[in-house]
Design an enzyme around this catalytic site. Structure first.
Site, PDB file in Angstrom:
ATOM      1  N   GLU A 260      35.993  40.089  44.016  1.00 16.80           N
ATOM      2  CA  GLU A 260      36.973  39.055  43.646  1.00 16.80           C
ATOM      3  C   GLU A 260      38.215  39.115  44.533  1.00 16.80           C
ATOM      4  O   GLU A 260      38.766  40.183  44.786  1.00 16.80           O
ATOM      5  CB  GLU A 260      37.378  39.256  42.190  1.00 16.80           C
ATOM      6  CG  GLU A 260      38.360  38.193  41.704  1.00 16.80           C
ATOM      7  CD  GLU A 260      38.676  38.382  40.238  1.00 16.80           C
ATOM      8  OE1 GLU A 260      37.750  38.293  39.414  1.00 16.80           O
ATOM      9  OE2 GLU A 260      39.853  38.618  39.910  1.00 16.80           O
TER      10      GLU A 260
ATOM     11  N   ASN B 236      39.518  33.933  42.593  1.00 15.50           N
ATOM     12  CA  ASN B 236      40.107  33.768  41.261  1.00 15.50           C
ATOM     13  C   ASN B 236      41.311  32.833  41.348  1.00 15.50           C
ATOM     14  O   ASN B 236      42.287  33.128  42.037  1.00 15.50           O
ATOM     15  CB  ASN B 236      40.517  35.136  40.687  1.00 15.50           C
ATOM     16  CG  ASN B 236      40.707  35.059  39.185  1.00 15.50           C
ATOM     17  OD1 ASN B 236      40.855  33.966  38.627  1.00 15.50           O
ATOM     18  ND2 ASN B 236      40.712  36.205  38.535  1.00 15.50           N
TER      19      ASN B 236
ATOM     20  N   GLU C 207      31.092  32.990  30.626  1.00 15.41           N
ATOM     21  CA  GLU C 207      31.630  34.306  30.250  1.00 15.41           C
ATOM     22  C   GLU C 207      31.771  34.471  28.732  1.00 15.41           C
ATOM     23  O   GLU C 207      32.388  33.640  28.066  1.00 15.41           O
ATOM     24  CB  GLU C 207      33.003  34.481  30.901  1.00 15.41           C
ATOM     25  CG  GLU C 207      33.592  35.865  30.714  1.00 15.41           C
ATOM     26  CD  GLU C 207      34.631  36.152  31.789  1.00 15.41           C
ATOM     27  OE1 GLU C 207      34.238  36.523  32.908  1.00 15.41           O
ATOM     28  OE2 GLU C 207      35.835  35.977  31.510  1.00 15.41           O
TER      29      GLU C 207
ATOM     30  N   GLU D 107      36.452  30.942  40.312  1.00 15.99           N
ATOM     31  CA  GLU D 107      36.666  31.599  39.022  1.00 15.99           C
ATOM     32  C   GLU D 107      37.981  31.142  38.381  1.00 15.99           C
ATOM     33  O   GLU D 107      38.996  30.997  39.074  1.00 15.99           O
ATOM     34  CB  GLU D 107      36.793  33.110  39.206  1.00 15.99           C
ATOM     35  CG  GLU D 107      35.619  33.813  39.820  1.00 15.99           C
ATOM     36  CD  GLU D 107      35.915  35.306  39.996  1.00 15.99           C
ATOM     37  OE1 GLU D 107      35.133  35.965  40.675  1.00 15.99           O
ATOM     38  OE2 GLU D 107      36.936  35.798  39.480  1.00 15.99           O
ATOM     39  N   SER D 108      37.952  30.995  37.087  1.00 15.44           N
ATOM     40  CA  SER D 108      39.131  30.786  36.225  1.00 15.44           C
ATOM     41  C   SER D 108      39.708  29.371  36.292  1.00 15.44           C
ATOM     42  O   SER D 108      39.765  28.743  37.352  1.00 15.44           O
ATOM     43  CB  SER D 108      40.276  31.762  36.555  1.00 15.44           C
ATOM     44  OG  SER D 108      39.877  33.089  36.382  1.00 15.44           O
TER      45      SER D 108
ATOM     46  N   LYS E 112      33.761  36.033  26.381  1.00 13.60           N
ATOM     47  CA  LYS E 112      35.142  36.536  26.529  1.00 13.60           C
ATOM     48  C   LYS E 112      35.826  36.486  25.163  1.00 13.60           C
ATOM     49  O   LYS E 112      36.429  35.470  24.800  1.00 13.60           O
ATOM     50  CB  LYS E 112      35.845  35.598  27.533  1.00 13.60           C
ATOM     51  CG  LYS E 112      37.261  35.950  27.897  1.00 13.60           C
ATOM     52  CD  LYS E 112      37.778  34.966  28.955  1.00 13.60           C
ATOM     53  CE  LYS E 112      39.172  35.297  29.409  1.00 13.60           C
ATOM     54  NZ  LYS E 112      39.710  34.313  30.371  1.00 13.60           N
TER      55      LYS E 112
ATOM     56  N   LYS F 113      31.881  42.420  33.481  1.00 17.03           N
ATOM     57  CA  LYS F 113      33.249  42.041  33.792  1.00 17.03           C
ATOM     58  C   LYS F 113      34.174  43.150  33.305  1.00 17.03           C
ATOM     59  O   LYS F 113      34.346  43.356  32.104  1.00 17.03           O
ATOM     60  CB  LYS F 113      33.550  40.707  33.094  1.00 17.03           C
ATOM     61  CG  LYS F 113      34.829  40.036  33.507  1.00 17.03           C
ATOM     62  CD  LYS F 113      34.874  39.854  34.983  1.00 17.03           C
ATOM     63  CE  LYS F 113      35.214  38.491  35.496  1.00 17.03           C
ATOM     64  NZ  LYS F 113      36.106  37.690  34.778  1.00 17.03           N
TER      65      LYS F 113
HETATM   66  O1  LIG Z   1      41.864  35.746  31.417  1.00 15.17           O
HETATM   67  C1  LIG Z   1      42.927  36.384  31.388  1.00 15.17           C
HETATM   68  O2  LIG Z   1      43.833  36.176  30.561  1.00 15.17           O
HETATM   69  C2  LIG Z   1      43.172  37.471  32.391  1.00 15.17           C
HETATM   70  C3  LIG Z   1      44.400  38.128  32.369  1.00 15.17           C
HETATM   71  C4  LIG Z   1      44.620  39.159  33.253  1.00 15.17           C
HETATM   72  C5  LIG Z   1      43.673  39.528  34.166  1.00 15.17           C
HETATM   73  C6  LIG Z   1      42.456  38.874  34.203  1.00 15.17           C
HETATM   74  C7  LIG Z   1      42.202  37.849  33.330  1.00 15.17           C
HETATM   75  N1  LIG Z   1      40.999  37.180  33.321  1.00 15.17           N
HETATM   76  C8  LIG Z   1      39.881  37.619  34.074  1.00 15.17           C
HETATM   77  C9  LIG Z   1      38.966  36.589  34.523  1.00 15.17           C
HETATM   78  O3  LIG Z   1      38.481  36.757  35.637  1.00 15.17           O
HETATM   79  C10 LIG Z   1      38.575  35.433  33.669  1.00 15.17           C
HETATM   80  O4  LIG Z   1      38.172  35.934  32.439  1.00 15.17           O
HETATM   81  C11 LIG Z   1      37.438  34.593  34.240  1.00 15.17           C
HETATM   82  O5  LIG Z   1      37.636  34.251  35.560  1.00 15.17           O
HETATM   83  C12 LIG Z   1      37.289  33.322  33.401  1.00 15.17           C
HETATM   84  O6  LIG Z   1      38.503  32.601  33.421  1.00 15.17           O
HETATM   85  P1  LIG Z   1      38.742  31.366  32.450  1.00 15.17           P
HETATM   86  O7  LIG Z   1      37.626  30.396  32.663  1.00 15.17           O
HETATM   87  O8  LIG Z   1      40.056  30.795  32.870  1.00 15.17           O
HETATM   88  O9  LIG Z   1      38.747  31.899  31.065  1.00 15.17           O
END
Ligand SMILES: O=C(O)c1ccccc1NCC(=O)[C@H](O)[C@H](O)COP(=O)(O)O
Length: 261
Positions: free
Chosen positions: A163, A184, A53, A214-215, A55, A114
């Site tokens: 999601e 997520n 991503e 995810e995340s 981001k 996204k």
């Molecule tokens: O990433 C955040 O802080 C966030 C806060 C509020 C709502 C959504 C958020 N993120 C969206 C996502 O889905 C993430 O960007 C994506 O899954 C990647 O996650 P990561 O690898 O933990 O950065």
């Protein structure tokens, strides 16, 4: 997430901004690059199928990454990303539709838009290979229905990543006909991240669905953990963006046993 549970203030703010953001007047007609084919190619090459991503920032990120999105995206693809996710949400994530356009022109892998899409006309803001639809947000009053948005997205040629965060939401996604379901690990009520979320939800999902964790995936050990729990693919943002994007992508898409973290 329990639909009665209070949503974190940052997420309320994201939702409120999404409600205020308009759509586009025309209707896009997309020729999408296949995510399934991209995942298959990665598997054949011995890479973990990963959507990395772009981001720039987020409510849980300290500061902002100022690197050129096209350069970051190109490095990700050269070092193993099967597909890309590009934030188009401007207010809380520093994204833009223009960034997605530039990235999609520069790479040949599928690109996920996204964003926090609540209404059909918001699908028409920019072309992408996939769009994200979030079950929890589409349960909010006054938004379009998940089923209708999936149909509207597919009519335009998009693939759809739906999601979810709980078993109930995964069931809703599957019932609505989702082929790609993202679980997520980030709880949008508290913004906590817990990889056990994916582990507890994944066993309920049939093999006909492509399941994406995810995340919160930060280390090669996390990658192996999500794969062992049944992830067909991963979506990774922060752990790729923090530091050397090329090296991070390489380490997380080819996590050998010698990567012991
Ligand atoms: O990433 C955040 O802080 C966030 C806060 C509020 C709502 C959504 C958020 N993120 C969206 C996502 O889905 C993430 O960007 C994506 O899954 C990647 O996650 P990561 O690898 O933990 O950065």
């Amino acid at each position: 997430m329990d639909s009665n549970e209070e949503i974190a203030p940052d997420v309320r703010s994201i939702l409120s901004a999404a409600r205020d953001r308009g759509g586009a007047s025309g209707t896009v007609d997309v020729t999408a690059r296949s995510l399934s084919a991209a995942f298959d190619r990665a598997e054949r090459d011995g890479r973990v199928p990963t959507i990395t991503e772009v981001k720039p920032t987020s409510p849980t990120t300290a500061g902002r990454h100022d690197g050129d999105p096209v350069e970051l995206a190109t490095a990700m693809v050269e070092h193993g990303a099967a597909a890309l996710s590009v934030l188009t949400e401007p207010e809380h994530f520093g994204g833009s539709p223009e960034t997605l356009c530039r990235v999609r022109e520069a790479v040949d892998v599928p690109v996920l838009r996204k964003d926090f899409i609540l209404y059909e006309e918001q699908l028409d803001v920019v072309e992408a290979d996939l769009v994200l639809l979030i079950v929890r947000f589409l349960e909010e009053a006054g938004t379009d229905d998940l089923d209708d948005l999936i149909d509207a997205a597919r009519d335009r040629g998009f693939q759809v990543l739906v999601e979810a965060h709980s078993r109930a939401e995964v069931e809703a996604a599957v019932e609505a006909g989702a082929e790609f379901v993202g679980v997520n690990n980030r709880d949008l009520a508290k913004l906590d991240v817990d990889l056990e979320t994916f582990e507890s939800v994944a066993p309920a999902v049939g093999d006909d669905v492509t399941l994406i964790a995810e995340s919160g995936i930060e280390t090669p050990a996390d990658v192996r953990r999500m794969r062992a729990a049944g992830a067909d693919g991963l979506l990774i943002g922060s752990a790729i963006m923090d530091g050397d994007v090329a090296a991070n992508t390489q380490a997380l898409t080819t996590p050998t046993e010698t990567h012991n973290q």
